[in-house]
Design a protein around this motif. Structure first.
Motif, short mmCIF file in Angstrom:
data_model
loop_
_atom_site.label_atom_id
_atom_site.label_comp_id
_atom_site.label_asym_id
_atom_site.label_seq_id
_atom_site.Cartn_x
_atom_site.Cartn_y
_atom_site.Cartn_z
N VAL A 168 0.84 -1.20 0.00
CA VAL A 168 0.00 0.00 0.00
C VAL A 168 0.87 1.25 0.00
O VAL A 168 0.62 2.21 -0.73
CB VAL A 168 -0.95 -0.01 1.22
CG1 VAL A 168 -1.65 1.34 1.39
CG2 VAL A 168 -1.98 -1.13 1.08
N PHE A 169 1.91 1.24 0.82
CA PHE A 169 2.77 2.41 0.95
C PHE A 169 3.57 2.64 -0.34
O PHE A 169 3.71 3.78 -0.80
CB PHE A 169 3.72 2.23 2.13
CG PHE A 169 4.14 3.50 2.79
CD1 PHE A 169 3.42 4.05 3.83
CD2 PHE A 169 5.27 4.17 2.36
CE1 PHE A 169 3.80 5.22 4.44
CE2 PHE A 169 5.67 5.36 2.96
CZ PHE A 169 4.92 5.89 4.00
N THR A 170 4.07 1.55 -0.93
CA THR A 170 4.82 1.67 -2.18
C THR A 170 3.94 2.22 -3.29
O THR A 170 4.36 3.07 -4.08
CB THR A 170 5.42 0.32 -2.57
OG1 THR A 170 6.21 -0.20 -1.51
CG2 THR A 170 6.28 0.43 -3.82
N ASN A 171 2.70 1.74 -3.35
CA ASN A 171 1.76 2.23 -4.36
C ASN A 171 1.50 3.73 -4.19
O ASN A 171 1.46 4.48 -5.18
CB ASN A 171 0.45 1.46 -4.26
CG ASN A 171 -0.53 1.85 -5.35
OD1 ASN A 171 -0.31 1.58 -6.52
ND2 ASN A 171 -1.62 2.49 -4.96
N MET A 172 1.35 4.18 -2.94
CA MET A 172 1.14 5.60 -2.69
C MET A 172 2.31 6.43 -3.21
O MET A 172 2.13 7.48 -3.84
CB MET A 172 0.95 5.84 -1.19
CG MET A 172 0.79 7.31 -0.81
SD MET A 172 1.04 7.63 0.96
CE MET A 172 2.82 7.35 1.10
N LEU A 173 3.52 5.96 -2.94
CA LEU A 173 4.70 6.69 -3.40
C LEU A 173 4.74 6.76 -4.92
O LEU A 173 5.02 7.82 -5.50
CB LEU A 173 5.97 6.01 -2.86
CG LEU A 173 6.20 6.09 -1.35
CD1 LEU A 173 7.38 5.21 -0.95
CD2 LEU A 173 6.43 7.51 -0.89
N LYS A 174 4.47 5.66 -5.57
CA LYS A 174 4.51 5.65 -7.04
C LYS A 174 3.43 6.55 -7.63
O LYS A 174 3.67 7.24 -8.63
CB LYS A 174 4.35 4.21 -7.55
CG LYS A 174 5.57 3.34 -7.26
CD LYS A 174 5.43 1.96 -7.88
CE LYS A 174 6.72 1.16 -7.72
NZ LYS A 174 6.67 -0.14 -8.39
#
Length: 401
Positions: free
Chosen positions: A85-91
């Protein structure tokens, strides 16, 4: 590479709003020229769908039929979801980022699946990923053993993951983001005038954590201390730098250890007194409890009895084990351990006298006491906890900056 490790706990990643606050800290670090390794905990706390304790309830908690290896498979899922979830937000925000599980990030552990210790961190893959990304997100709390089985690092394991990665990658800092602005002289829910500590030594913060202050896991501090990697305990919701944890030997950091750093406490304890004699010996009593897997604290031994504390949930088991061998057992429930922690206590006369005087003036009975070179403990009734912590805080901590 100029690098920093940032760890975000469950409350920091539990909602889009809190994740956005976390993102601001990451973005600021990237703007300052850092490569950032972000370590995330499971989303939220008990009751939230992916929190560790919630996942444990899915399999019947302590009544589960799963092996420890199988339990680790489930309990690691919360951090894996949080990482994705966090990686998706950053991308989505245009940040060059990539996510890794603990094992993929190179964290190798012992095969104790629910309380593993980190043996090494192989940084080859994560270092290569940092060449083409600004941020790497790692699922905290987890690693893999020699058989590539998933392991978990026990309570506070994400702090440990962050510290181990910081040491292995030679980070400039390891930042531990929480819902409070650093280490304080006491729990602010108990002491209204508790003060923030701007700088503390590794020894001071580790001792505070072991004695009940829950801001950071002591194992993480010990790992950082081995390589003298500075840590900062910071609030996700504020812009300040929180509490710096470092050594007086750490270059330009001038961290001086105090006589007393702060007051910590642990509640829900039971004081157990066991009568011993030639037939029912101290040795046999301790052996019984050890064989029963009972960990004891606050142990006092005299010629005719032993006294110790255990958590409330262990009371029935302890009494059953000892009474089965005809030991006379007395238990006092609803006790609390109050700890006066300070690296400067060693060899200083009069500290215990101050403790006894401060508590006596409030009419608080000391049920038991013990000391080490950095900590003095007193056991009191839970009814006396709040006045005891406040009295000791007033006695030792008011002059802190």
């Amino acid at each position: 590479m100029k690098m920093i490790v940032q760890k975000f706990g469950g409350t920091s990643v539990q909602s889009p709003e809190t994740r956005e606050m976390a993102f601001k800290h990451i973005k600021r670090a990237v703007s300052d020229g850092y490569k950032v390794v972000v370590v995330v905990s499971a989303i939220g706390r008990y009751g939230d769908p992916y929190a560790t304790d919630t996942l444990l309830e899915l399999i019947g908690a302590k009544k589960t039929k799963l092996s420890k290896r199988e339990q680790a498979m489930l309990l690691s899922v919360g951090e894996t979801i949080s990482c994705a979830v966090f990686t998706n937000m950053l991308k989505e925000s245009g940040v060059l980022a990539e996510g890794f599980s603990g094992g993929q990030a190179g964290i190798r552990t012992t095969p104790n699946h629910l309380n593993a210790k980190i043996l090494e961190v192989d940084t080859e893959r994560i270092t290569a990923a940092l060449e083409k990304n600004d941020v790497i997100v790692v699922a905290g709390f987890q690693g893999v053993d020699e058989h590539h089985d998933v392991t978990t690092l026990g309570r506070g394991g994400s702090d440990t993951s962050a510290a181990a990665l910081g040491v292995a990658l030679r980070a400039e800092y390891v930042d531990i983001f929480t819902d409070v602005d650093g280490m304080m002289t006491a729990d602010p829910r108990i002491v209204e005038h508790a003060k923030s500590l701007r700088q503390v030594s590794y020894n001071e913060v580790s001792n505070m954590a072991y004695q009940g202050a829950k801001v950071i896991h002591p194992r993480a501090v010990e790992i950082a201390m081995t390589a003298k990697i500075p840590m900062r305990i910071r609030s996700t919701y504020l812009d300040g730098e929180g509490t710096l944890v470092a050594s007086g030997e750490a270059g330009h950091f001038d961290v001086k250890e105090r006589l007393v750093t702060g007051i910590a406490h642990v509640t829900d304890l039971v004081q157990v007194s066991v009568q011993t004699d030639a037939k029912r010996t101290q040795e046999s009593a301790f052996a019984l409890l050890a064989d029963g897997g009972i960990s004891l604290d606050f142990i006092n031994i005299s010629a005719t009895n032993i006294v110790f504390t255990v958590p409330e949930e262990k009371k029935e088991t302890v009494e059953k084990l000892l009474k089965a061998k005809d030991f006379s057992v007395m238990s006092k429930t609803e006790c609390a351990k109050v700890s006066i922690v300070g690296a400067g206590i060693t060899g200083v006369p009069g500290v215990t006298a101050k403790i006894v005087r401060a508590l006596a003036q409030k009419g608080i009975q000391i049920l038991q006491s013990a000391d080490s070179h950095t900590t003095i403990w007193v056991l009191v009734s839970e009814d006396d906890l709040i006045p005891a912590v406040n009295a000791l805080h007033d006695e030792f901590c008011l002059d802190f900056e």
